[in-house]
Write a protein that holds these residues in place. Structure first.
Motif, PDB file in Angstrom:
ATOM      1  N   UNK A  97     -12.242   3.564  -2.305  1.00 29.63           N
ATOM      2  CA  UNK A  97     -11.405   2.408  -2.648  1.00 29.63           C
ATOM      3  C   UNK A  97     -10.303   2.873  -3.599  1.00 29.63           C
ATOM      4  N   UNK A  98      -9.043   2.644  -3.187  1.00 30.75           N
ATOM      5  CA  UNK A  98      -7.871   3.107  -3.934  1.00 30.75           C
ATOM      6  C   UNK A  98      -7.128   1.923  -4.532  1.00 30.75           C
ATOM      7  N   UNK A  99      -6.731   2.054  -5.794  1.00 30.32           N
ATOM      8  CA  UNK A  99      -5.774   1.137  -6.408  1.00 30.32           C
ATOM      9  C   UNK A  99      -4.493   1.936  -6.590  1.00 30.32           C
ATOM     10  N   UNK A 110      -4.030  -2.316  -3.039  1.00 31.09           N
ATOM     11  CA  UNK A 110      -5.316  -1.645  -2.939  1.00 31.09           C
ATOM     12  C   UNK A 110      -5.693  -1.553  -1.468  1.00 31.09           C
ATOM     13  N   UNK A 111      -6.440  -0.494  -1.164  1.00 31.37           N
ATOM     14  CA  UNK A 111      -6.811  -0.218   0.220  1.00 31.37           C
ATOM     15  C   UNK A 111      -7.990   0.745   0.199  1.00 31.37           C
ATOM     16  N   UNK A 112      -8.540   0.981   1.380  1.00 28.48           N
ATOM     17  CA  UNK A 112      -9.633   1.943   1.488  1.00 28.48           C
ATOM     18  C   UNK A 112      -9.217   3.077   2.408  1.00 28.48           C
ATOM     19  N   UNK A 113      -9.814   4.219   2.157  1.00 28.64           N
ATOM     20  CA  UNK A 113      -9.695   5.360   3.055  1.00 28.64           C
ATOM     21  C   UNK A 113     -11.106   5.696   3.490  1.00 28.64           C
ATOM     22  N   UNK A 166      -7.344   1.533   5.579  1.00 28.69           N
ATOM     23  CA  UNK A 166      -7.777   0.198   5.979  1.00 28.69           C
ATOM     24  C   UNK A 166      -7.786  -0.777   4.811  1.00 28.69           C
ATOM     25  N   UNK A 167      -8.031  -2.036   5.131  1.00 31.69           N
ATOM     26  CA  UNK A 167      -8.270  -3.099   4.130  1.00 31.69           C
ATOM     27  C   UNK A 167      -7.152  -3.190   3.091  1.00 31.69           C
ATOM     28  N   UNK A 168      -5.911  -3.069   3.539  1.00 26.85           N
ATOM     29  CA  UNK A 168      -4.768  -3.128   2.634  1.00 26.85           C
ATOM     30  C   UNK A 168      -4.628  -4.533   2.062  1.00 26.85           C
ATOM     31  N   UNK A 169      -4.461  -4.592   0.751  1.00 29.28           N
ATOM     32  CA  UNK A 169      -4.320  -5.876   0.054  1.00 29.28           C
ATOM     33  C   UNK A 169      -3.216  -5.771  -0.987  1.00 29.28           C
ATOM     34  N   UNK A 170      -2.337  -6.757  -1.010  1.00 24.67           N
ATOM     35  CA  UNK A 170      -1.296  -6.855  -2.029  1.00 24.67           C
ATOM     36  C   UNK A 170      -1.867  -7.645  -3.196  1.00 24.67           C
TER      37      UNK A 170
END
Length: 165
Positions: free
Chosen positions: A3-5, A145-148, A154-158
């Protein structure tokens, strides 16, 4: 899964709202214009940080962080720099680096404008998280934020914060 910020252009600003999202991430990536090491120290106290310096960052920040940061996150080749431009109009420095060896994910800051877009020519995804700080012309502070997961981004969120004023 990681999970990336992703944030940029904090311009010395960090608060509990930002740190709440830092705590939820596995890693934090900062695309420059940090402003003060207080920002990165607060993040590093909670989570691993990958960052680059920006055009407003002083010598102490430039000693701690590189101009370009290229690394693997799971199976994704990531390239972060502060001033990079957008597909297809990258600045000359980044255009040559991308052309020579395209990353899967290209990240920059600087514009204070949130933008996520594909570059079909180089088969990459471009991300700019906008600006998380209070300094600049933007009215809404933003992060991504998104996941790799392996090769998948994936799961890109603003993440939007209330107006600055």
């Amino acid at each position: 899964m990681t999970k990336i910020l992703l944030l940029s252009d904090t311009h010395s600003y960090i608060d509990d709202d930002i740190l709440k999202y830092v705590k939820q991430a596995d890693e934090v990536w900062h695309a420059g214009d940090i402003g003060d090491l207080v920002v990165t120290d607060a993040i590093k106290a909670l989570k691993p940080l990958r960052a680059v310096y920006g055009n407003i960052d002083h010598a102490k920040i430039r000693l701690e962080f590189p101009e370009n940061n290229r690394f693997q996150c799971e199976e994704v080749d990531v390239f972060i720099t502060h001033i990079g431009g957008y597909p297809p109009k990258y600045n000359m420095r980044t255009r040559d680096l991308i052309k020579e060896h395209p990353p899967r994910l290209f990240i920059c800051g600087h514009s204070h404008i949130l933008k996520v877009m594909p570059d079909k020519r180089y088969n990459l995804i471009h991300m700019n998280p906008g600006a998380a700080g209070k300094h600049g012309f933007h009215n809404v502070r933003t992060m991504l934020r998104f996941t790799i997961n392996g090769r998948k981004i994936d799961n890109l969120e603003v993440i939007e914060f209330p107006k600055r004023y």
